[in-house]
Design an enzyme around this catalytic site. Structure first.
Site, PDB file in Angstrom:
ATOM      1  N   ASN A 103       0.858  -1.186   0.000  1.00  0.00           N
ATOM      2  CA  ASN A 103       0.000   0.000   0.000  1.00  0.00           C
ATOM      3  C   ASN A 103       0.888   1.229   0.000  1.00  0.00           C
ATOM      4  O   ASN A 103       1.795   1.343   0.841  1.00  0.00           O
ATOM      5  CB  ASN A 103      -0.869   0.011   1.262  1.00  0.00           C
ATOM      6  CG  ASN A 103      -1.692  -1.255   1.363  1.00  0.00           C
ATOM      7  OD1 ASN A 103      -1.173  -2.309   1.701  1.00  0.00           O
ATOM      8  ND2 ASN A 103      -2.964  -1.166   1.054  1.00  0.00           N
ATOM      9  N   ASP A 125      -5.558   7.208  -9.397  1.00  0.00           N
ATOM     10  CA  ASP A 125      -6.945   7.537  -9.087  1.00  0.00           C
ATOM     11  C   ASP A 125      -6.966   8.968  -8.531  1.00  0.00           C
ATOM     12  O   ASP A 125      -6.205   9.259  -7.596  1.00  0.00           O
ATOM     13  CB  ASP A 125      -7.501   6.579  -8.025  1.00  0.00           C
ATOM     14  CG  ASP A 125      -7.360   5.124  -8.468  1.00  0.00           C
ATOM     15  OD1 ASP A 125      -7.707   4.844  -9.623  1.00  0.00           O
ATOM     16  OD2 ASP A 125      -6.875   4.291  -7.675  1.00  0.00           O
ATOM     17  N   TYR A 200      -2.070   0.878 -19.693  1.00  0.00           N
ATOM     18  CA  TYR A 200      -3.375   0.245 -19.921  1.00  0.00           C
ATOM     19  C   TYR A 200      -4.516   1.256 -19.717  1.00  0.00           C
ATOM     20  O   TYR A 200      -5.394   1.410 -20.558  1.00  0.00           O
ATOM     21  CB  TYR A 200      -3.505  -0.924 -18.950  1.00  0.00           C
ATOM     22  CG  TYR A 200      -4.806  -1.646 -19.030  1.00  0.00           C
ATOM     23  CD1 TYR A 200      -5.079  -2.510 -20.093  1.00  0.00           C
ATOM     24  CD2 TYR A 200      -5.773  -1.485 -18.040  1.00  0.00           C
ATOM     25  CE1 TYR A 200      -6.282  -3.184 -20.155  1.00  0.00           C
ATOM     26  CE2 TYR A 200      -6.978  -2.161 -18.097  1.00  0.00           C
ATOM     27  CZ  TYR A 200      -7.231  -3.010 -19.165  1.00  0.00           C
ATOM     28  OH  TYR A 200      -8.420  -3.663 -19.227  1.00  0.00           O
TER      29      TYR A 200
END
Ligand SMILES: C[S@@+](CC[C@H](N)C(=O)[O-])C[C@H]1O[C@@H](n2cnc3c(N)ncnc32)[C@H](O)[C@@H]1O
Length: 252
Positions: A103, A125, A200
């Site tokens: 993380n 994000d 991607y």
């Protein structure tokens, strides 16, 4: 047929260049390479570059091919995505590429002060609701400072107008030196081999007609960092689920 998740996880456990320390185990499993990645793993003294939220690791592997005199570490929590880049690097016997599954919130547990030269944030994000989770917030800059060399470089490549605008305010508020910035990379004539690596997620956003934005700035060690106090228009297209997004027309 391609491998399933379980087979990929099994591969990852055997890969010599993959280190798995998710938050759930990081407290109990000692990590003894903090400060000695170069001595103990890469066996050289080349600069270390991280790709945070690397997904399949296109930048980690792509830059690794271009720069044999630098060491690259892709970091993500999702092992099945990371498997793609890790497998490519293994097949090509790349000695300057590694992956760390953890993380990013605890990234400073794995690197010592001054151990890292550059950070790439690729299509992170935007975390529009919570700055504390946003990888370009001052909360993360404080973590990066713990292991980045003084004036280390941070690269942000993003589709997100929110993320880009927020980061611009963050950089301005803290007077971080900006080396380069474009809001429309592919229509600017500025794409080179490095910026032309397509991830991607990037390809998905390009297919939907979104402009790709890029910014490169330095993070000095001095001065307290302040969060920018600004209201930023949210990215509307992100509130749709994936199936709705596919049919979505977006303005450039
Ligand atoms: C939108 S994807 C981008 C992946 C890749 N860079 C690309 O461009 O295709 C964001 C990636 O960041 C990872 N990620 C997001 N927050 C994370 C965190 N706090 N710790 C570790 N990984 C995280 C996700 O697992 C995901 O693979």
């Amino acid at each position: 047929m391609g491998k399933g998740k379980l087979e990929k996880f099994a591969d990852m456990r055997e890969y010599p260049h993959v280190f798995e320390y998710p938050y759930s185990v990081a407290d109990n499993v000692p990590f003894d390479m903090k400060g000695s990645w170069n001595r103990d793993f890469f066996k050289n003294d080349h600069p270390i570059v991280l790709e945070l939220g690397c997904g399949r690791g296109e930048y980690t592997v792509g830059l690794g091919r271009m720069y044999p005199d630098k060491n690259f570490i892709g970091v993500d929590i999702k092992g099945s995505r990371m498997w793609t880049g890790a497998t490519e690097a293994l097949k090509e016997c790349m000695k300057n590429v590694a992956f760390l599954r953890t993380n990013i919130e605890i990234i400073d547990r794995f690197f010592a002060p001054g151990e890292v030269s550059e950070i790439w944030l690729t299509f992170s994000d935007p975390q529009m609701k919570k700055a504390t989770k946003r990888l370009t917030s001052t909360y993360f800059m404080e973590r990066y400072r713990k292991f980045l060399k003084p004036d280390g470089l941070i690269h942000l490549k993003t589709d997100s107008n929110f993320m880009f605008t927020y980061t611009r305010y963050m950089v301005e508020e803290n007077r971080l030196p900006v080396e380069f910035m474009t809001e429309d990379l592919y229509h600017s004539g500025l794409v080179d081999d490095i910026l032309g690596i397509r991830t991607y997620y990037e390809q998905q956003w390009l297919d939907r007609g979104l402009n790709i934005k890029y910014m490169k700035f330095r993070l000095p060690q001095e001065n307290e960092l302040h969060e920018p106090d600004v209201e930023i228009e949210l990215d509307e297209y992100r509130s749709y689920n994936r199936s709705k997004r596919s049919g979505l027309k977006t303005s450039k």
